[in-house]
Scaffold this motif. Structure first.
Motif, PDB file in Angstrom:
ATOM      1  N   UNK A 187       6.420  12.712  49.943  1.00 18.24           N
ATOM      2  CA  UNK A 187       7.458  13.633  49.856  1.00 18.24           C
ATOM      3  C   UNK A 187       6.950  14.998  50.447  1.00 18.24           C
ATOM      4  N   UNK A 188       5.517  15.388  49.846  1.00 20.50           N
ATOM      5  CA  UNK A 188       5.173  16.652  50.327  1.00 20.50           C
ATOM      6  C   UNK A 188       4.884  16.756  51.806  1.00 20.50           C
ATOM      7  N   UNK A 189       4.183  15.593  52.247  1.00 20.91           N
ATOM      8  CA  UNK A 189       3.939  15.349  53.472  1.00 20.91           C
ATOM      9  C   UNK A 189       5.014  15.587  54.343  1.00 20.91           C
ATOM     10  N   UNK A 190       6.250  14.969  54.092  1.00 21.89           N
ATOM     11  CA  UNK A 190       7.618  14.948  54.840  1.00 21.89           C
ATOM     12  C   UNK A 190       8.188  16.371  54.994  1.00 21.89           C
ATOM     13  N   UNK A 191       7.675  17.323  53.855  1.00 22.72           N
ATOM     14  CA  UNK A 191       8.029  18.765  53.810  1.00 22.72           C
ATOM     15  C   UNK A 191       7.124  19.586  54.584  1.00 22.72           C
ATOM     16  N   UNK A 192       6.179  19.054  55.216  1.00 23.64           N
ATOM     17  CA  UNK A 192       5.213  19.730  56.080  1.00 23.64           C
ATOM     18  C   UNK A 192       4.166  20.395  55.326  1.00 23.64           C
ATOM     19  N   UNK A 193       4.047  20.075  53.964  1.00 26.97           N
ATOM     20  CA  UNK A 193       2.878  20.440  53.082  1.00 26.97           C
ATOM     21  C   UNK A 193       2.029  19.444  52.587  1.00 26.97           C
ATOM     22  N   UNK A 194       0.864  19.479  52.504  1.00 27.87           N
ATOM     23  CA  UNK A 194       0.054  18.333  51.763  1.00 27.87           C
ATOM     24  C   UNK A 194      -0.112  18.652  50.473  1.00 27.87           C
ATOM     25  N   UNK A 195      -0.390  17.618  49.539  1.00 24.93           N
ATOM     26  CA  UNK A 195      -0.541  17.499  48.174  1.00 24.93           C
ATOM     27  C   UNK A 195      -1.443  18.659  47.751  1.00 24.93           C
ATOM     28  N   UNK A 196      -2.619  18.884  48.459  1.00 25.90           N
ATOM     29  CA  UNK A 196      -3.626  19.579  47.700  1.00 25.90           C
ATOM     30  C   UNK A 196      -2.986  21.111  47.968  1.00 25.90           C
ATOM     31  N   UNK A 197      -2.414  21.272  49.170  1.00 23.44           N
ATOM     32  CA  UNK A 197      -2.027  22.738  49.248  1.00 23.44           C
ATOM     33  C   UNK A 197      -0.774  23.010  48.377  1.00 23.44           C
ATOM     34  N   UNK A 198       0.023  22.012  48.025  1.00 28.67           N
ATOM     35  CA  UNK A 198       1.305  22.121  47.209  1.00 28.67           C
ATOM     36  C   UNK A 198       0.592  22.689  45.441  1.00 28.67           C
ATOM     37  N   UNK A 199      -0.282  21.727  45.076  1.00 28.63           N
ATOM     38  CA  UNK A 199      -0.968  21.964  44.036  1.00 28.63           C
ATOM     39  C   UNK A 199      -1.507  23.417  43.869  1.00 28.63           C
ATOM     40  N   UNK A 200      -2.131  23.564  44.895  1.00 30.36           N
ATOM     41  CA  UNK A 200      -3.032  25.087  44.930  1.00 30.36           C
ATOM     42  C   UNK A 200      -1.827  26.173  44.809  1.00 30.36           C
ATOM     43  N   UNK A 201      -0.640  26.133  45.547  1.00 29.88           N
ATOM     44  CA  UNK A 201       0.090  27.146  45.563  1.00 29.88           C
ATOM     45  C   UNK A 201       0.884  27.390  44.302  1.00 29.88           C
ATOM     46  N   UNK A 202       1.152  25.944  43.643  1.00 34.16           N
ATOM     47  CA  UNK A 202       1.791  25.982  42.297  1.00 34.16           C
ATOM     48  C   UNK A 202       0.860  26.779  41.240  1.00 34.16           C
ATOM     49  N   UNK A 203      -0.321  26.219  41.108  1.00 32.70           N
ATOM     50  CA  UNK A 203      -1.003  26.974  40.153  1.00 32.70           C
ATOM     51  C   UNK A 203      -1.585  28.164  40.214  1.00 32.70           C
ATOM     52  N   UNK A 204      -1.379  28.692  41.488  1.00 32.09           N
ATOM     53  CA  UNK A 204      -1.574  30.047  41.977  1.00 32.09           C
ATOM     54  C   UNK A 204      -0.451  30.854  41.288  1.00 32.09           C
ATOM     55  N   UNK A 205       0.756  30.341  41.602  1.00 29.57           N
ATOM     56  CA  UNK A 205       1.767  30.913  41.088  1.00 29.57           C
ATOM     57  C   UNK A 205       1.871  30.955  39.495  1.00 29.57           C
ATOM     58  N   UNK A 206       1.532  29.908  38.925  1.00 25.03           N
ATOM     59  CA  UNK A 206       1.542  29.834  37.357  1.00 25.03           C
ATOM     60  C   UNK A 206       0.506  30.850  36.813  1.00 25.03           C
ATOM     61  N   UNK A 207      -0.743  30.970  37.801  1.00 18.13           N
ATOM     62  CA  UNK A 207      -1.633  32.013  37.228  1.00 18.13           C
ATOM     63  C   UNK A 207      -1.203  33.263  37.412  1.00 18.13           C
ATOM     64  N   UNK A 208      -0.500  33.843  38.360  1.00 16.97           N
ATOM     65  CA  UNK A 208       0.156  34.919  38.474  1.00 16.97           C
ATOM     66  C   UNK A 208       1.127  35.406  37.648  1.00 16.97           C
ATOM     67  N   UNK A 209       1.927  34.479  37.135  1.00 23.31           N
ATOM     68  CA  UNK A 209       3.021  34.489  36.018  1.00 23.31           C
ATOM     69  C   UNK A 209       2.361  34.854  34.752  1.00 23.31           C
ATOM     70  N   UNK A 210       1.469  34.021  34.251  1.00 20.54           N
ATOM     71  CA  UNK A 210       0.875  33.851  32.952  1.00 20.54           C
ATOM     72  C   UNK A 210      -0.134  34.908  32.793  1.00 20.54           C
ATOM     73  N   UNK A 211      -0.900  35.048  33.811  1.00 25.23           N
ATOM     74  CA  UNK A 211      -1.977  36.232  33.705  1.00 25.23           C
ATOM     75  C   UNK A 211      -1.887  37.302  34.717  1.00 25.23           C
ATOM     76  N   UNK A 212      -1.028  37.905  34.972  1.00 18.25           N
ATOM     77  CA  UNK A 212      -0.824  38.981  36.163  1.00 18.25           C
ATOM     78  C   UNK A 212      -1.907  39.845  36.365  1.00 18.25           C
ATOM     79  N   UNK A 213      -2.655  40.261  35.219  1.00 19.02           N
ATOM     80  CA  UNK A 213      -3.788  41.169  35.466  1.00 19.02           C
ATOM     81  C   UNK A 213      -5.082  40.589  36.005  1.00 19.02           C
ATOM     82  N   UNK A 214      -5.166  39.359  35.806  1.00 18.80           N
ATOM     83  CA  UNK A 214      -6.286  38.476  36.641  1.00 18.80           C
ATOM     84  C   UNK A 214      -6.648  39.088  37.823  1.00 18.80           C
TER      85      UNK A 214
END
Length: 312
Positions: free
Chosen positions: A126-153
């Motif tokens: 599904x992610x490939x059909x949307x133009x984004x690989x799985x690894x890139x999707x996971x990286x983007x998601x985890x980066x967003x989570x870290x920015x939310x839960x640990x903004x001063x990092x």
């Protein structure tokens, strides 16, 4: 309590526990891990049809409380895998001596692992059909989570954390999910056995056997991981983690079987689980032991005849 009321309450309780995850509070998130328990209590106590009805109640209530997205998540994460598990667990046949033979719980575990692996592949496609690989999707998601839960990092520290988490995150998440589903199933079976309402007997370590087909899934995932590149290698690596779960459980069963031959059984097992908790290498060794048991038969060679293997 009547059968129909128990079924309804099981579905309601499961849906309410599942929705608790949306609060974002750590205590509620932990409580949400018990969402499959009511479904297992109904399914293993009253039969697969009753369990499916409880799941349908939970699905309907989830849709009413959180919409179609919440219902879809409830179905994929809780209702469908729980239904698959208790449906297979309640299968039985009569052997030549007229005794009931239950579907091996090891095979149930393998079906759950295969379900998790298939879901990972579907998400990747599904992610490939949307133009984004799985690894890139996971990286983007985890980066967003870290920015939310640990903004001063600091950005450097955040990149280091991402470098550690991204390579194995899908597989680790699937392994944790498998632990939740299997743990709830075993807890439900223990509760029902204690109260005398269980349909099938409880499991023992010596009865833990795996079907032969799971070995081929493991080999296929390993080949994809070794020969693939980019997202294909990423998917294969995480599939290996998922398919290693049945062999890990089988490896622990072998250790328990061997420990029965030692007088200091309890202290030995305590040390074993402490080392297992602290060392990733120890967990890999247990997976290897499970593979050896599957292909060679350690218990058969050391402690007598092995349980009959089922290939359903």
């Amino acid at each position: 309590m009547s059968r129909h009321l128990f079924i309804a309450l099981g579905g309601i309780a499961s849906a309410v526990l599942s929705i608790a995850f949306a609060t974002g509070k750590p205590s509620m998130i932990m409580l949400a891990n018990l969402a499959p328990l009511p479904l297992f209590l109904v399914g293993l106590g009253y039969g697969a049809k009753a369990g499916f009805l409880a799941g349908a109640v939970g699905l309907t209530l989830s849709a009413g409380m959180g919409g179609l997205v919440a219902a879809g998540m409830y179905g994929l994460v809780h209702a469908l895998p729980s239904g698959l598990a208790f449906r297979q667990a309640l299968l039985q046949r009569t052997d030549d001596k007229g005794q009931a033979t239950w579907y091996p719980l090891g095979a149930v575990l393998c079906w759950l692992a295969a379900f998790a692996g298939a879901l990972l592949v579907v998400v990747a496609l599904v992610r490939y059909e949307q133009g984004e690989g799985l690894r890139q999707s996971v990286s983007s998601y985890l980066e967003m989570v870290l920015r939310v839960v640990w903004p001063v990092l600091a950005e450097t520290d955040r990149n280091e954390i991402l470098a550690e988490m991204v390579p194995f995150f899908p597989g680790a998440a699937a392994v944790m999910w498998l632990a939740v589903v299997v743990g709830n199933g075993l807890l439900a079976l223990a509760i029902l056995t204690r109260s005398g309402r269980n349909v099938r007997p409880g499991p023992t370590a010596k009865d833990m056997v795996l079907p032969d087909w799971v070995s081929w899934l493991m080999v296929a995932a390993a080949v994809v991981s070794l020969l693939g590149s980019g997202d294909v290698e990423y998917i294969g690596r995480n599939l290996v983690m998922i398919m290693a779960v049945p062999f890990f459980i089988l490896g622990t069963a072998v250790v328990h079987g061997l420990a029965r031959r030692v007088r200091a059984r309890q202290p030995l097992l305590v040390v074993f689980y402490v080392v297992l908790f602290m060392s990733g290498w120890a967990r890999m060794a247990v997976v290897g032991l499970g593979l050896i048991e599957q292909w060679v038969g350690v218990r058969r060679r050391v402690a007598g005849p092995d349980p009959v293997r089922e290939d359903e």
